[in-house]
Design an enzyme around this catalytic site. Structure first.
Site, short mmCIF file in Angstrom:
data_model
loop_
_atom_site.label_atom_id
_atom_site.label_comp_id
_atom_site.label_asym_id
_atom_site.label_seq_id
_atom_site.Cartn_x
_atom_site.Cartn_y
_atom_site.Cartn_z
N THR A 159 18.79 -0.47 -6.43
CA THR A 159 17.84 -0.80 -5.58
C THR A 159 17.16 0.50 -5.13
O THR A 159 17.60 0.98 -4.57
CB THR A 159 17.93 -1.49 -4.88
OG1 THR A 159 18.41 -3.27 -5.08
CG2 THR A 159 16.49 -1.54 -3.96
N HIS A 213 10.08 -5.60 -2.95
CA HIS A 213 10.67 -5.95 -1.89
C HIS A 213 10.88 -7.24 -0.57
O HIS A 213 11.07 -7.23 0.67
CB HIS A 213 11.66 -4.66 -1.06
CG HIS A 213 13.05 -4.62 -0.35
ND1 HIS A 213 13.64 -4.22 -1.38
CD2 HIS A 213 13.83 -5.23 0.23
CE1 HIS A 213 15.35 -3.98 -0.46
NE2 HIS A 213 14.88 -4.83 -0.07
N TYR A 219 23.03 -0.58 -3.22
CA TYR A 219 22.31 0.09 -2.37
C TYR A 219 23.38 1.61 -2.51
O TYR A 219 24.34 1.40 -2.08
CB TYR A 219 21.94 0.11 -0.79
CG TYR A 219 20.80 -1.63 -0.86
CD1 TYR A 219 20.03 -1.12 -1.08
CD2 TYR A 219 21.32 -2.13 -0.01
CE1 TYR A 219 18.46 -1.98 -0.82
CE2 TYR A 219 20.48 -3.64 0.28
CZ TYR A 219 18.93 -3.55 0.11
OH TYR A 219 18.36 -4.39 0.32
N LYS A 262 15.73 -2.02 -9.73
CA LYS A 262 14.72 -2.98 -8.74
C LYS A 262 13.84 -2.36 -8.05
O LYS A 262 15.41 -1.18 -7.26
CB LYS A 262 15.96 -3.84 -8.03
CG LYS A 262 15.29 -5.12 -6.60
CD LYS A 262 16.32 -6.30 -6.54
CE LYS A 262 15.77 -6.95 -5.72
NZ LYS A 262 14.76 -5.90 -3.94
N SER A 276 24.50 -9.08 -2.47
CA SER A 276 23.69 -7.74 -2.00
C SER A 276 24.89 -6.62 -1.25
O SER A 276 25.79 -7.12 -1.00
CB SER A 276 23.11 -7.58 -0.97
OG SER A 276 22.60 -6.92 -0.06
#
Length: 396
Positions: free
Chosen positions: A171, A285, A145, A261, A121
């Site tokens: 995402t 999520h 992100y 995503k 992540s």
């Protein structure tokens, strides 16, 4: 009759008693401070999205075939330009070393041993280089992100590419942090703060605190330091202006596969594929953003019909067993991601706990496939599963 040999290793002893992901969750809850456990276990607001996603997997009926040779079962799949030995990978999770000091390195090395992808992540607690070191020959994916500081975002993407990561998970469902109320009630911050309440909660969990206080300080893939709540961090970091032009720009910067995503409608699934994505991740999520969001497993058949057989679809949210994974594959998913299940194992026993998670899911997948009468993932079809209806929209 003979006496059972006593296992001297306490970690191995307790993990051997876990036969399901729910068992690992119970162990994790006993051994992890409330703030860290609730961050993993909880979801947004009333947690309806998560509950509904899990219920959707319970509301299935399998249709087994008989008299099939299932003496050997092939669980391998092709996804994102490569092979995975099992039809699931480890989902990207934030702040992972707060759950257990071994963090992403445990997940990445366990994924390497199992021959499955590991996802890091943007708000992970290990660098792309650290993950590559833990999983040097396996498949690593990076979850992006997009931050307000675009240069910082693309620096992370470049580092991931240089570290051998082969797939980017962009995402798109976090324009603002969801209301994760358990964190608010717990006063959970980054880094965790000691209060009379947390000290009392720590007394029966000394191993976690010893590890947390004596191992390397918490660091992040995306920022040098932070002092505040997780919601404040997400709101400060992430860019709510992200749009399709940005997706096209990211596509130009990344030479590997790109999956988008956070897809939650059929229209958006088609739009991102038309915009050049290699695949999508149907996901709400893990119920951590918009409560009452669509259930990914329910969306799956319609999205598959719309996109056709060529598009690659990954599914997450609500998966707690190998049977859930088999059902998702039968209904049209090419692959799945597990997040909480992996973290329960991590909290229960570090690297060995992640190995136990993977082993439990592997055994459940193989057993379910054999009982269905299929010898490979490719043999699974919608004829093997019926989604039973519980929540049916009212007509206007």
């Amino acid at each position: 009759m003979r006496f059972k040999k006593f296992e001297m290793d306490g970690r191995k002893r307790r993990l051997a008693k876990a036969h399901t992901i729910a068992d690992l969750r119970k162990i994790a809850k006993r051994r992890t401070p409330k703030g860290a456990f609730d961050y993993t276990d909880g979801a947004a607001e009333a947690e309806l999205s998560l509950a509904r996603a899990r219920q959707a997997f319970r509301d299935i009926e399998f249709h087994p075939a008989i008299l099939r040779d299932v003496s050997a079962v092939d669980t391998s799949v092709e996804i994102a330009g490569g092979t995975s030995a099992l039809p699931f990978g480890i989902a990207p999770t934030g702040f992972t070393r707060m759950m257990h000091s071994e963090g992403e390195r445990a997940g990445a090395s366990a994924a390497a041993a199992a021959g499955i992808p590991f996802s890091l992540s943007t708000v992970g607690t290990t660098s792309p280089e650290g993950v590559a070191k833990a999983n040097p020959d396996g498949r690593n994916w990076f979850q992006l992100y997009m931050q307000k500081d675009r240069d910082k975002s693309m620096d992370l993407v470049t580092r991931a590419a240089e570290s051998g990561f082969d797939t980017l998970l962009v995402t798109v469902d976090v324009p603002v942090a969801g209301a994760r109320l358990r964190d608010s009630y717990n006063g959970f911050t980054i880094p965790p703060q000691l209060t009379p309440k947390t000290v009392l909660n720590a007394i029966p969990r000394p191993e976690w605190w010893v590890n947390f206080l004596t191992t390397e300080p918490l660091t992040f893939a995306s920022l040098s330091e932070w002092d505040g709540t997780i919601g404040e961090l997400l709101d400060a970091l992430f860019d709510p202006t992200l749009d399709f032009d940005d997706l096209a720009w990211i596509r130009e910067q990344w030479n590997g596969k790109i999956f988008v995503k956070g897809i939650q409608t059929v229209a958006d699934a088609k739009a991102v594929m038309d915009a050049g994505a290699d695949g999508i991740v149907l996901s709400n999520h893990g119920g951590r953003q918009l409560d009452r969001a669509p259930i990914p497993f329910h969306l799956l058949p319609e999205v598959r019909r719309e996109l056709g057989d060529e598009a690659e679809i990954i599914l997450d949210t609500g998966i707690m067993s190998g049977a859930d994974i088999v059902a998702a594959l039968a209904m049209g998913a090419d692959f799945t991601l597990v997040g909480r299940a992996y973290l329960y194992g991590l909290m229960a026993g570090g690297r060995e706990g992640v190995d136990r998670t993977i082993d439990i899911l592997r055994r459940e997948i193989v057993r379910t496939m054999k009982l269905l009468g299929v010898a490979s993932v490719a043999e699974l079809t919608p004829d093997h599963v019926t989604q039973l209806q519980r929540l049916v929209p009212r007509t206007h």
